[in-house]
Design a protein around this motif. Sequence first.
Motif, PDB file in Angstrom:
ATOM      1  N   TYR A 217       0.835  -1.199   0.000  1.00 33.53           N
ATOM      2  CA  TYR A 217       0.000   0.000   0.000  1.00 33.53           C
ATOM      3  C   TYR A 217       0.877   1.260   0.000  1.00 33.53           C
ATOM      4  O   TYR A 217       0.635   2.201  -0.770  1.00 33.53           O
TER       5      TYR A 217
ATOM      6  N   LEU B 217      -6.513   1.488  -5.115  1.00 29.48           N
ATOM      7  CA  LEU B 217      -7.151   0.560  -4.187  1.00 29.48           C
ATOM      8  C   LEU B 217      -6.873   0.963  -2.747  1.00 29.48           C
ATOM      9  O   LEU B 217      -5.820   1.509  -2.425  1.00 29.48           O
ATOM     10  N   SER B 218      -7.827   0.663  -1.876  1.00 25.60           N
ATOM     11  CA  SER B 218      -7.625   0.902  -0.446  1.00 25.60           C
ATOM     12  C   SER B 218      -6.689  -0.174   0.104  1.00 25.60           C
ATOM     13  O   SER B 218      -6.400  -1.181  -0.552  1.00 25.60           O
TER      14      SER B 218
ATOM     15  N   GLU C 180      -8.513  -3.438   0.169  1.00 26.15           N
ATOM     16  CA  GLU C 180      -8.663  -4.006  -1.178  1.00 26.15           C
ATOM     17  C   GLU C 180      -7.347  -4.611  -1.657  1.00 26.15           C
ATOM     18  O   GLU C 180      -7.341  -5.669  -2.304  1.00 26.15           O
ATOM     19  N   ILE C 181      -6.223  -3.950  -1.363  1.00 27.99           N
ATOM     20  CA  ILE C 181      -4.919  -4.504  -1.739  1.00 27.99           C
ATOM     21  C   ILE C 181      -4.677  -5.818  -1.002  1.00 27.99           C
ATOM     22  O   ILE C 181      -4.180  -6.797  -1.580  1.00 27.99           O
TER      23      ILE C 181
ATOM     24  N   LYS D 255      -6.825  -8.504  -2.639  1.00 20.33           N
ATOM     25  CA  LYS D 255      -6.321  -8.834  -3.977  1.00 20.33           C
ATOM     26  C   LYS D 255      -5.027  -9.617  -3.893  1.00 20.33           C
ATOM     27  O   LYS D 255      -4.822 -10.582  -4.639  1.00 20.33           O
TER      28      LYS D 255
END
Length: 511
Positions: free
Chosen positions: A347, A397-398, A401-402, A405
């Motif tokens: 991130y 992406l937050s 979300e990362i 994923k």
Amino acid sequence: MARKMALPKIGVNMTEAVIAKWLVKPGDKVNEGDPIIEAETDKSTQEIYATESGIVAKLLADEGQTVECYSDIMVLVDEGEEYQEETAEPQKEQAAAPQAGVRRMQLPKIGVNMTEAVIAKWLVKPGDKVNEGDPIIEAETDKSTQEIYATESGIVAKLLADEGQTVECYSDIMVLVDEGVEYKEEDLPEKAEEPKAQEAASPAAPAPAPIASAAPAVVPAGARVRISPLAKKIAKENGIDFRLVPPETPGGRIVKKDVLRFLESGGAAAANAAGAAVPAAEYEDVPMPNIRKVIAKSMHASLSEMAQLTHSFSFDATQIMAYRKLVKENAEKLGLANITFNDIILYAVSRVLPKHKDLNAHFLGDKMRYFTDVNLGMAVDTPRGLLVPTIFGANKLSLNEIALKAKELAKQAQEGTISPDLLSGASFTVSNLGTFGVEHFTPVINPPQTGILGVNNIQTRLKMVDGEAVPYQAMGISLTYDHRALDGAPASRFAQELCRTLENFMALLAK
């Protein structure tokens, strides 16, 4: 030669598609892999790519028309060839079966860049019933090892490729029949027969040289030997290694008369004598998997063709450790993923990298390709070797979300089900060996990327605070960059900003 190209099957459940838009017209030159139509399936709208190269002579389907998979959609000709309506031949994989209820199944193309695959293991055998979507082989591509699924249903009559064999996409791999249909061998073109021994040797032909004078050269272990089943049986019955038998034609197939000639000339005795002279060392030769060959080739090319340099840094990991502990304690209540240190690093990289464009780029020799979004590669250890799935648009992406994923891609990579298209296209890569206790390493760049970040373990260190030595938790990072694309100062500025961002991670989340 004029030939027809069929609508390929994209995905296990696809049976037909609507041609929303043609992207080529008669007279256009297309190469294998070029987009030719925008097609609407029951799942999505996507581009369909040419399965071979040529000049477009005729379009066989209209925009808005629904076309079944494997139906002809256009005619291609060679450059300079004049197209005549009656000359177009169906694409080879669409040849009609010579007997009703008998058809060949081809190796499907999985991913845009796949051209061939090695059949690592057959999951079916003659006599098995398969349904469309059933796994039939484990195949090694240049990206990964994954299962290939049946594109239609039937009874397996014959396997047309061996384990370990490299097969091109759209080549026949097995014969299927309808239930109750008897398969006859003559329904497929016969292989070339083994040359028959002559009744009598030609007077002019020189007699074969004796083989007993020296032990024959052994074919390297793991190398494929072309030998007929009968010749192999005779060699086994006589206790000789068929790899020692020289074929009559150098590089040719070993047949029955080659083995008999070898026995008559004393070759077996010479081989035994040579083997008795030197005690044999015990070892096992294991063929290198195709994916390991690809990794080896890529790593060698990376180090031999790039000017790589690594800078090492460390940062105070106190804040990210506290944040991870907080999230872990409240993840279930807040409906969050299990956010790891690696997710936090990914991130942070996705937020810092856009401000350092030379590292979010590809070096293409005479030009640089700068990416708008951060397509973040993440190195994953799998049973088949190192794979690098890509989180596309990671900067959008937050953190949660990362994390989701990253776990999804890692699972697909480890299970061998990941699409090859998700194993390319990264603009920068992160490789985390900290979980293995690695204190420092030099990560190798995946060309044409210009950088890769190595993540090391966490260690207790001391820092001076008001004149006192205070312990803290430090995490190390190692940045390898291509010195052809950027210099040490801009590379170091990226690493410094990343360290500051991770030391003040809570503030990053507030942006």
